[in-house]
Write a protein that holds these residues in place. Structure first.
Motif, mmCIF file in Angstrom:
data_model
loop_
_atom_site.group_PDB
_atom_site.id
_atom_site.type_symbol
_atom_site.label_atom_id
_atom_site.label_comp_id
_atom_site.label_asym_id
_atom_site.label_seq_id
_atom_site.Cartn_x
_atom_site.Cartn_y
_atom_site.Cartn_z
ATOM 1 N N ILE A 166 0.668 -6.829 -1.818
ATOM 2 C CA ILE A 166 1.905 -6.117 -2.142
ATOM 3 C C ILE A 166 2.812 -7.091 -2.888
ATOM 4 O O ILE A 166 3.340 -8.021 -2.316
ATOM 5 N N MET A 171 3.591 -3.009 -6.616
ATOM 6 C CA MET A 171 4.306 -1.910 -5.973
ATOM 7 C C MET A 171 5.061 -1.058 -6.997
ATOM 8 O O MET A 171 5.142 0.166 -6.868
ATOM 9 N N ARG A 174 2.510 1.070 -8.799
ATOM 10 C CA ARG A 174 1.866 2.030 -7.905
ATOM 11 C C ARG A 174 2.796 3.175 -7.520
ATOM 12 O O ARG A 174 2.355 4.320 -7.361
ATOM 13 N N HIS A 175 4.095 2.892 -7.366
ATOM 14 C CA HIS A 175 4.976 3.893 -6.763
ATOM 15 C C HIS A 175 6.244 4.232 -7.550
ATOM 16 O O HIS A 175 6.660 5.392 -7.562
ATOM 17 N N ASP A 192 4.020 2.085 2.114
ATOM 18 C CA ASP A 192 2.930 1.196 1.697
ATOM 19 C C ASP A 192 3.188 -0.235 2.174
ATOM 20 O O ASP A 192 2.320 -0.889 2.758
ATOM 21 N N HIS A 196 1.114 -2.537 5.180
ATOM 22 C CA HIS A 196 0.576 -3.886 5.028
ATOM 23 C C HIS A 196 1.166 -4.847 6.062
ATOM 24 O O HIS A 196 0.453 -5.680 6.626
#
Length: 309
Positions: A166, A171, A174-175, A192, A196
């Motif tokens: 992460i 991140m 991804r988001h 997320d 982790h």
């Protein structure tokens, strides 16, 4: 430039350390403990690696251009040893051999893809070695990169460490697709990160001191301190309130990239991903019981340099 490991006639011990991560590549040339050169280039080597599994051609071109600059700087000093450590992005890529060959061609050395425990040792040593005030132990070092985040807990040496996939670039890609990110995107990123952290074996709650390193945390510290420009002397070993970190994280996540770019301490290469990086720090700090964060400008790059001393 002398061959790595070869002494000059003056018997100097000038070393060059290079840390190549997902978003930045950093160089230190030092006649320890004196630092002669410290440079950072934002190259985003890990562009789209999380999605494609390979290093993008344009990312390799940016990185090789920076390495060419660094090779020229190294040539200007009587360097006897060079260590090039590569993390996360080059570790994950299917075409890592292209990256390795490019480094070899430019510097005459092999880049090391350091194992997690070695990366932790170097980051911990770099972060803690130069602190003016002896920190209460155990110390938790938080190193947020573009592709990964390391948590390292220890006293004189690391006792527990873990690298999580992460990072600010990972991140963000991804988001956090909207500008500014939507509440749903932030919630997904938070879930997320928390997942982790749930799997992370490092007992962050045991930390008596938390030390944060690297560009994401230094940028956040600059914001909390409301600096008129980036100022290494102000950020190095600054102690900032955890509550202020939480508040500044919310402020960053509500901003557009254009608004972040207007912040006087914001590097243009970090503006789009800083919200994701701040969110990671925010969630890590919520696992601790400390009320302040110590910021260190010394990091894994310093640890790499000292490993050559």
């Amino acid at each position: 430039m002398t061959t790595p490991g070869e002494q000059t006639s003056a018997e100097t011990n000038t070393v060059a350390a290079i840390d190549c991560g997902t978003n930045t590549i950093k160089l230190m040339i030092a006649d320890l403990p004196e630092v002669l050169v410290r440079e950072t280039r934002m190259v985003r080597l890990g562009q789209d690696v999380d999605r494609t599994g390979r290093l993008a051609d344009e990312a390799l071109a940016r990185t090789f251009a920076a390495i060419d600059e660094y090779a020229a700087l190294i040539e200007q000093h009587p360097v006897t040893k060079i260590r090039f450590c590569a993390t996360s992005a080059s570790r994950d890529a299917s075409n890592a051999d292209v990256f390795v060959a490019g480094v070899r061609e430019r510097l005459g050395i092999e880049p090391e893809v350091v194992a997690g425990h070695e990366e932790a040792r170097l980051a911990f040593d770099g972060a803690v070695r130069n602190l003016r005030d002896k920190p209460a132990a155990p110390v938790l070092v938080v190193d947020i990169g573009g592709g990964s985040t390391e948590l390292i807990l220890g006293s004189a040496v690391p006792a527990s460490e873990f690298s999580m996939n992460i990072g600010s670039v990972r991140m963000h890609e991804r988001h956090l697709h909207s500008d500014p990110p939507t509440a749903a995107e932030i919630a997904a990123a938070t879930t997320d990160v928390d997942a982790h952290l749930d799997q992370c074996p490092v007992p962050a709650g045991d930390a008596a001191t938390v030390v944060g390193v690297a560009g994401t945390i230094i940028t956040i510290a600059s914001g909390v301190l409301d600096l008129p420009a980036y100022d290494r002397d102000r950020t190095d070993q600054a102690v900032i309130a955890v509550a202020d970190v939480h508040a500044f994280t919310q402020r960053l996540l509500a901003m557009t990239v254009e608004e972040r770019l207007a912040l006087p301490y914001m590097h243009p290469g970090r503006a789009d991903v800083i919200g994701a990086g701040a969110l990671i720090l925010d969630r890590v700090l919520r696992r601790t019981s400390v009320d302040s964060l110590v910021v260190s400008e010394s990091d894994i790059l310093d640890g790499i340099a000292w490993s050559l001393a």
